[in-house]
Design a protein around this motif. Structure first.
Motif, PDB file in Angstrom:
ATOM      1  N   GLY A  14       0.793  -1.219   0.000  1.00  0.00           N
ATOM      2  CA  GLY A  14       0.000   0.000   0.000  1.00  0.00           C
ATOM      3  C   GLY A  14       0.827   1.272   0.000  1.00  0.00           C
ATOM      4  N   CYS A  15       2.138   1.158  -0.181  1.00  0.00           N
ATOM      5  CA  CYS A  15       3.006   2.333  -0.218  1.00  0.00           C
ATOM      6  C   CYS A  15       2.967   2.956  -1.609  1.00  0.00           C
ATOM      7  CB  CYS A  15       4.437   1.946   0.125  1.00  0.00           C
ATOM      8  SG  CYS A  15       4.611   1.292   1.790  1.00  0.00           S
ATOM      9  N   LYS A  16       3.161   4.264  -1.634  1.00  0.00           N
ATOM     10  CA  LYS A  16       3.153   4.993  -2.902  1.00  0.00           C
ATOM     11  C   LYS A  16       4.374   5.888  -2.980  1.00  0.00           C
ATOM     12  CE  LYS A  16      -1.699   4.796  -3.498  1.00  0.00           C
ATOM     13  NZ  LYS A  16      -2.809   5.266  -4.212  1.00  0.00           N
ATOM     14  N   LEU A  17       4.780   6.176  -4.208  1.00  0.00           N
ATOM     15  CA  LEU A  17       5.905   7.080  -4.441  1.00  0.00           C
ATOM     16  C   LEU A  17       5.488   8.483  -4.027  1.00  0.00           C
ATOM     17  CD1 LEU A  17       8.735   7.584  -5.665  1.00  0.00           C
ATOM     18  CD2 LEU A  17       7.565   8.023  -7.821  1.00  0.00           C
ATOM     19  N   ASP A  25      14.431   7.624  -3.986  1.00  0.00           N
ATOM     20  CA  ASP A  25      13.009   7.895  -4.163  1.00  0.00           C
ATOM     21  C   ASP A  25      12.359   7.715  -2.802  1.00  0.00           C
ATOM     22  OD1 ASP A  25      13.238   8.267  -6.904  1.00  0.00           O
ATOM     23  OD2 ASP A  25      12.906   6.154  -7.335  1.00  0.00           O
ATOM     24  N   TRP A  26      11.443   8.583  -2.451  1.00  0.00           N
ATOM     25  CA  TRP A  26      10.773   8.514  -1.163  1.00  0.00           C
ATOM     26  C   TRP A  26       9.428   7.837  -1.329  1.00  0.00           C
ATOM     27  CZ3 TRP A  26      12.308  10.028   3.719  1.00  0.00           C
ATOM     28  CH2 TRP A  26      13.565  10.614   3.783  1.00  0.00           C
ATOM     29  N   TYR A  27       9.196   6.804  -0.535  1.00  0.00           N
ATOM     30  CA  TYR A  27       7.927   6.086  -0.526  1.00  0.00           C
ATOM     31  C   TYR A  27       7.240   6.317   0.800  1.00  0.00           C
ATOM     32  CZ  TYR A  27       8.630   3.774  -4.930  1.00  0.00           C
ATOM     33  OH  TYR A  27       8.774   3.539  -6.261  1.00  0.00           O
ATOM     34  N   VAL A  28       5.905   6.422   0.769  1.00  0.00           N
ATOM     35  CA  VAL A  28       5.125   6.694   1.968  1.00  0.00           C
ATOM     36  C   VAL A  28       4.022   5.654   2.082  1.00  0.00           C
ATOM     37  CG1 VAL A  28       3.567   8.330   0.811  1.00  0.00           C
ATOM     38  CG2 VAL A  28       3.890   8.472   3.277  1.00  0.00           C
ATOM     39  N   GLU A  30       0.504   5.355   3.281  1.00  0.00           N
ATOM     40  CA  GLU A  30      -0.546   6.341   3.558  1.00  0.00           C
ATOM     41  C   GLU A  30      -1.369   6.006   4.796  1.00  0.00           C
ATOM     42  OE1 GLU A  30      -2.659   6.875  -0.081  1.00  0.00           O
ATOM     43  OE2 GLU A  30      -1.037   8.032  -0.950  1.00  0.00           O
ATOM     44  N   GLU A  31      -1.394   4.744   5.219  1.00  0.00           N
ATOM     45  CA  GLU A  31      -2.129   4.379   6.435  1.00  0.00           C
ATOM     46  C   GLU A  31      -1.414   4.882   7.685  1.00  0.00           C
ATOM     47  OE1 GLU A  31      -2.910   0.232   6.684  1.00  0.00           O
ATOM     48  OE2 GLU A  31      -3.735   0.140   4.663  1.00  0.00           O
ATOM     49  N   THR A  32      -0.097   4.697   7.725  1.00  0.00           N
ATOM     50  CA  THR A  32       0.670   5.052   8.919  1.00  0.00           C
ATOM     51  C   THR A  32       1.387   6.389   8.796  1.00  0.00           C
ATOM     52  OG1 THR A  32       2.629   3.884   8.102  1.00  0.00           O
ATOM     53  CG2 THR A  32       1.067   2.618   9.443  1.00  0.00           C
ATOM     54  N   GLN A  33       1.405   6.980   7.604  1.00  0.00           N
ATOM     55  CA  GLN A  33       2.096   8.238   7.324  1.00  0.00           C
ATOM     56  C   GLN A  33       3.600   8.146   7.554  1.00  0.00           C
ATOM     57  OE1 GLN A  33       0.625  10.871   5.824  1.00  0.00           O
ATOM     58  NE2 GLN A  33      -1.096   9.459   5.724  1.00  0.00           N
ATOM     59  N   GLN A  34       4.159   6.934   7.468  1.00  0.00           N
ATOM     60  CA  GLN A  34       5.599   6.739   7.561  1.00  0.00           C
ATOM     61  C   GLN A  34       6.191   6.844   6.167  1.00  0.00           C
ATOM     62  OE1 GLN A  34       7.499   6.140  10.366  1.00  0.00           O
ATOM     63  NE2 GLN A  34       5.639   6.534  11.532  1.00  0.00           N
ATOM     64  N   SER A  35       7.356   7.468   6.059  1.00  0.00           N
ATOM     65  CA  SER A  35       8.023   7.560   4.761  1.00  0.00           C
ATOM     66  C   SER A  35       9.483   7.152   4.920  1.00  0.00           C
ATOM     67  CB  SER A  35       7.911   8.960   4.180  1.00  0.00           C
ATOM     68  OG  SER A  35       8.535   9.885   5.023  1.00  0.00           O
ATOM     69  N   GLN A  36      10.025   6.568   3.854  1.00  0.00           N
ATOM     70  CA  GLN A  36      11.400   6.088   3.857  1.00  0.00           C
ATOM     71  C   GLN A  36      12.022   6.300   2.487  1.00  0.00           C
ATOM     72  OE1 GLN A  36      13.595   4.379   6.171  1.00  0.00           O
ATOM     73  NE2 GLN A  36      12.176   5.541   7.413  1.00  0.00           N
TER      74      GLN A  36
END
Length: 58
Positions: A14-17, A25-28, A30-36
């Motif tokens: 469920g992560c998106k660019l 590239d940063w992926y997030v 959206e459920e947890t609002q965590q990005s890496q």
């Protein structure tokens, strides 16, 4: 781990660019609002891949 395999796994979670950076590239999640950041190397170290997956799955 191949980068494309990691990206497929993250998108299945469920992560998106979020954005393109300089060398990452940063992926997030959206459920947890965590990005890496995900490096743009063809091959990503297994420990780094597991760490990215763990942080985005919380």
């Amino acid at each position: 781990m191949k980068r494309k395999d990691l990206i497929r796994f993250l998108e299945a979670m469920g992560c998106k660019l979020k954005r393109h950076g300089g060398k990452h590239d940063w992926y997030v999640n959206e459920e947890t609002q965590q990005s890496q950041p995900v490096p743009r190397h063809g091959e990503i170290d297994e420990y780094l891949a597991k760490s990215i997956i763990k942080k985005l799955s919380k």
